[in-house]
Write an enzyme that holds these catalytic residues in place. Structure first.
Site, PDB file in Angstrom:
ATOM      1  CB  SER A  36      -0.944  -0.005   1.206  1.00 25.35           C
ATOM      2  OG  SER A  36      -0.217   0.306   2.374  1.00 25.35           O
ATOM      3  CE  LYS A  90      -2.580   2.448   5.035  1.00 26.22           C
ATOM      4  NZ  LYS A  90      -2.474   1.610   3.831  1.00 26.22           N
TER       5      LYS A  90
END
Lengths: 268, 108
Positions: free
Chosen positions: A132, A177
């Site tokens: 991701s 993230k």
């Protein structure tokens, strides 16, 4: 070495080295302090030989000779003192032939403990299990995570952070993230590009042509509608916008869920 | 060939200084002046000799009242024999290499 200067006595000026120094002279005091430390350390008494050297210091003529006596004898006295220190009971309990083994083992365990402590408190290495954050971080990369510094400096736009949240399977699954929004920011991705407070965000870390669309998962495309980041929370996105499950899907994240800030990739 | 023990020039100087008064008691500083050896060289030699019981040590009351006792050294019979042997075997005679002290002091 001391210059061996003594009292300004004209009658002795022809003899610059060996004239006696007053008992309180600086060279004598320095010599005495050095030798006393070497002989006694923090104890009241030193070893027989150390005390002997210290006693003879009083007999030495002249400041320079006293310093020479103390400097030369200090090493001998210090070694003699260490030789006579009692072995600790723990060491004495180990049979002599086994002592090197025990010493190596103890060093190993202490080092392991110290590293574990550092690893949990200050710095740690994390494995990247998903794509991701591609292309910045690839699957299998190891990153160095700072677990203290960000608490002092605060988070900034563009920081890559690790945090935990309940993903429905585990209550504290770790995510990694990038921070794109801080408290009070209005985030939107209408038109395929991320905007913050109405201005396009410069996302030079993304490959050219990346489209930031609505999040994946059960949430509808309406996620690209403007959303305000609440106090004490941050808005995070993965760099791999097509597959990343991030704030577009689960909303902003509590700042106190952040565990660390990525300093860099150790190896990939 | 391994070196014979107790034949280093420094040890020979200490032997020679002690043999000047084989029965007498010697002080560290006097020996240091007599041999020209610094304390860090002299004392390890004295310590080794005392450990092997070639040298007796004792704390001697100071002649001046109020001063702490001084550490004094005397050759044992074994020590005297060994010192004589080592000094005699050394060539050239080590006695000639011993720097005469400017102000000889004998401890007694």
């Amino acid at each position: 070495m001391s210059a061996g200067t003594g009292p300004l006595d004209a009658g002795r000026s022809d003899d610059p080295v060996d004239h006696p120094e007053p008992a309180g002279g600086a060279a004598h005091r320095a010599a005495r302090a050095l030798l006393t430390w070497a002989v006694r350390g923090r104890s009241a008494h030193g070893t027989e030989w150390g005390e002997a050297m210290l006693r003879e210091l009083d007999e030495v003529d002249g400041g320079r000779q006293r310093l020479r006596w103390a400097v030369s004898g200090a090493w001998t006295a210090w070694r003699d003192r260490l030789r006579h220190l009692p072995e600790s009971r723990m060491i004495a309990a180990v049979p002599r032939p086994l002592r090197p083994v025990v010493s190596v083992l103890a060093t190993f365990l202490v080092t392991l403990g110290a590293l574990t402590l550092v690893n949990h408190v200050a710095l740690s290495v994390s494995y990247i299990p998903s794509g991701s954050m591609e292309p910045t971080l690839a699957i299998g990369d190891r990153v160095l995570v700072d677990r203290i510094g960000f608490r002092i400096t605060g988070l900034e736009y563009g920081d890559i952070v690790t945090f935990t949240r309940d993903d429905g399977v585990s209550t504290d699954k770790t995510f990694i993230k990038r921070v794109v929004g801080l408290p009070g920011d209005v985030m939107s991705c209408a038109g395929g590009h991320l905007t913050r407070n109405g201005d396009p965000v410069d996302e030079s870390y993304l490959p050219a042509g990346t489209v930031t669309a609505a999040g994946v998962g059960e949430r509808p495309a309406a996620d690209c509608q403007p959303v305000t980041v609440p106090d004490g929370e941050i808005f995070v996105l993965g760099d791999h916008r097509e597959i990343s499950i991030d704030s577009r899907t689960f909303g902003s994240v509590r700042e106190d869920a952040v565990e660390g800030r990525v300093l860099g990739t150790i190896w990939s | 060939m391994p070196r014979r023990p107790d034949t280093s020039p420094q040890t020979l100087r200490v032997f020679a200084a002690l043999l000047e008064d084989p029965e007498g008691w010697h002080y560290g500083y006097a020996l240091s002046k007599r041999t020209g050896l610094p304390s860090g060289t002299l004392y390890p030699i004295l310590m080794r000799l005392a450990e092997r019981e070639l040298l007796t040590t004792r704390w001697e009351e100071a002649t001046t009242p109020g001063r702490p006792p001084r550490h004094a050294y005397q050759l044992t019979p074994d020590g005297t024999a060994l010192a004589r042997d080592r000094v005699a075997q050394a060539t050239p005679a080590p006695a000639s290499r011993v720097r005469p002290a400017a102000h000889p002091r004998t401890a007694s």
